[in-house]
Design a protein around this motif. Structure first.
Motif, mmCIF file in Angstrom:
data_model
loop_
_atom_site.group_PDB
_atom_site.id
_atom_site.type_symbol
_atom_site.label_atom_id
_atom_site.label_comp_id
_atom_site.label_asym_id
_atom_site.label_seq_id
_atom_site.Cartn_x
_atom_site.Cartn_y
_atom_site.Cartn_z
ATOM 1 N N PRO A 212 0.835 -1.201 0.000
ATOM 2 C CA PRO A 212 0.000 0.000 0.000
ATOM 3 C C PRO A 212 0.872 1.254 0.000
ATOM 4 O O PRO A 212 1.894 1.323 0.684
ATOM 5 N N ARG A 213 0.435 2.243 -0.759
ATOM 6 C CA ARG A 213 1.216 3.470 -0.900
ATOM 7 C C ARG A 213 0.266 4.643 -1.081
ATOM 8 O O ARG A 213 -0.659 4.587 -1.897
ATOM 9 N N TRP A 214 0.492 5.696 -0.311
ATOM 10 C CA TRP A 214 -0.329 6.892 -0.433
ATOM 11 C C TRP A 214 0.359 7.907 -1.347
ATOM 12 O O TRP A 214 1.558 8.175 -1.199
ATOM 13 N N LEU A 215 -0.403 8.453 -2.280
ATOM 14 C CA LEU A 215 0.088 9.456 -3.216
ATOM 15 C C LEU A 215 -0.633 10.762 -2.951
ATOM 16 O O LEU A 215 -1.868 10.810 -2.904
ATOM 17 N N ALA A 216 0.112 11.831 -2.803
ATOM 18 C CA ALA A 216 -0.466 13.132 -2.496
ATOM 19 C C ALA A 216 -1.024 13.784 -3.760
ATOM 20 O O ALA A 216 -0.547 13.517 -4.871
ATOM 21 N N PRO A 217 -2.024 14.654 -3.622
ATOM 22 C CA PRO A 217 -2.564 15.358 -4.791
ATOM 23 C C PRO A 217 -1.492 16.090 -5.596
ATOM 24 O O PRO A 217 -1.605 16.185 -6.825
ATOM 25 N N GLU A 218 -0.459 16.565 -4.915
ATOM 26 C CA GLU A 218 0.600 17.296 -5.621
ATOM 27 C C GLU A 218 1.340 16.406 -6.619
ATOM 28 O O GLU A 218 1.880 16.899 -7.614
ATOM 29 N N SER A 219 1.373 15.109 -6.352
ATOM 30 C CA SER A 219 2.105 14.209 -7.238
ATOM 31 C C SER A 219 1.230 13.572 -8.310
ATOM 32 O O SER A 219 1.731 13.135 -9.349
ATOM 33 N N THR A 220 -0.087 13.498 -8.073
ATOM 34 C CA THR A 220 -0.968 12.816 -9.025
ATOM 35 C C THR A 220 -1.829 13.767 -9.847
ATOM 36 O O THR A 220 -2.273 13.411 -10.946
ATOM 37 N N GLY A 221 -2.103 14.949 -9.324
ATOM 38 C CA GLY A 221 -3.068 15.825 -9.960
ATOM 39 C C GLY A 221 -4.499 15.477 -9.627
ATOM 40 O O GLY A 221 -5.435 16.151 -10.082
ATOM 41 N N PHE A 222 -4.714 14.424 -8.823
ATOM 42 C CA PHE A 222 -6.056 14.069 -8.369
ATOM 43 C C PHE A 222 -6.397 14.929 -7.160
ATOM 44 O O PHE A 222 -5.528 15.327 -6.390
ATOM 45 N N PHE A 223 -7.677 15.182 -6.944
ATOM 46 C CA PHE A 223 -8.059 16.179 -5.947
ATOM 47 C C PHE A 223 -8.047 15.655 -4.512
ATOM 48 O O PHE A 223 -8.203 16.440 -3.575
#
Length: 258
Positions: free
Chosen positions: A238-249
């Motif tokens: 499991p890995r969390w991706l921040a909005p800054e890295s994905t462009g997702f809100f």
């Protein structure tokens, strides 16, 4: 979890006006589809993945991914939302086979999908560890080995520090002027769950406002809690991706079917 009929009723009543949460819904579809497509390509290297959006709502993420070339199937607990998702997809040239279904009991054989998506804070409608585990276990069952899970929730690690009582108003264009959407939150004594009142004010064209209030309950799952539940359901990495890295809100959790 609240009774399934309660959550379904919340979204059945919201389905016709859900797009008013966005200043520009089509732009939201495109942006979210682009962001999730990038995650899928980075993780799996697939141009056309078999995707299940198991909380598809009116189709924001499902249509966005379909426009990017993925083969998307949609399910949602709300028949009203599913019906609109299929209609909106067709209007945009996207085939979206879809059905009404509870994410805790998905109507598919095992290992049918490369990707399962549950975005936009859908999983936190489940209010007990038992129900969260049931949903994640079903998502794991319908994924092929090493398939990709994509979840998104509100940024609850930050929210739990402040426990806000409301959200800022969101303004969108409607046929008779600007609509306003906002939420009021009442936190439970456990400090994790909260009752939500979802307000929408829409001008009626005669100088008055149509006001609709819809109510539901959520569990503010921290990233650590949700990662633990994902591992218990036999996902790996499991890995969390921040909005800054994905462009997702919202923050995005990815994991692989072990």
């Amino acid at each position: 979890m609240p009774k399934a009929s309660g959550v379904a009723s919340f979204y059945d009543r919201l389905a016709a006006d859900y797009h008013l949460i966005y200043a520009d819904w089509d732009d939201g579809i495109a942006r979210q589809g682009r962001a999730l497509d990038a995650v899928i390509r980075a993780e799996l290297g697939l141009d056309s993945a078999r995707v299940l959006d198991c909380s598809c709502g009116i189709g924001t993420q499902a249509i966005g991914l379909g426009l990017r070339g993925h083969r998307v199937t949609g399910t949602d607990i709300s028949t009203g939302a599913v019906t609109r998702a299929v209609r909106e997809a067709a209007l945009r040239g996207v085939a979206l086979p879809a059905a009404t279904a509870d994410m805790r009991q998905l109507p598919f054989a095992a290992a049918q999908f490369d990707v399962v998506v549950s975005a936009d804070n859908s999983l936190p409608h489940l209010l007990t560890a038992h129900d969260v585990h049931a949903a994640l276990t079903e998502m794991r069952r319908v994924l092929r080995t090493d398939g990709l899970l994509i979840l998104s929730t509100r940024p609850y690690d930050e929210i739990l520090k402040a426990r806000p009582a409301s959200t800022p108003p969101q303004v969108a264009a409607s046929p008779h002027g600007r609509s306003i959407t906002f939420q009021l939150w009442d936190w439970h004594e456990d400090g994790e769950r909260y009752d939500l009142e979802h307000f929408q004010l829409v001008p009626d064209g005669a100088g008055e406002w149509d006001v609709c209030v819809r109510r539901s309950t959520y569990w503010a799952l921290s990233q650590g809690q949700l990662s633990s539940y994902v591992i218990e359901a036999e996902f790996a990495r499991p890995r969390w991706l921040a909005p800054e890295s994905t462009g997702f809100f919202q923050p995005v959790l990815t994991a692989r079917a072990a």
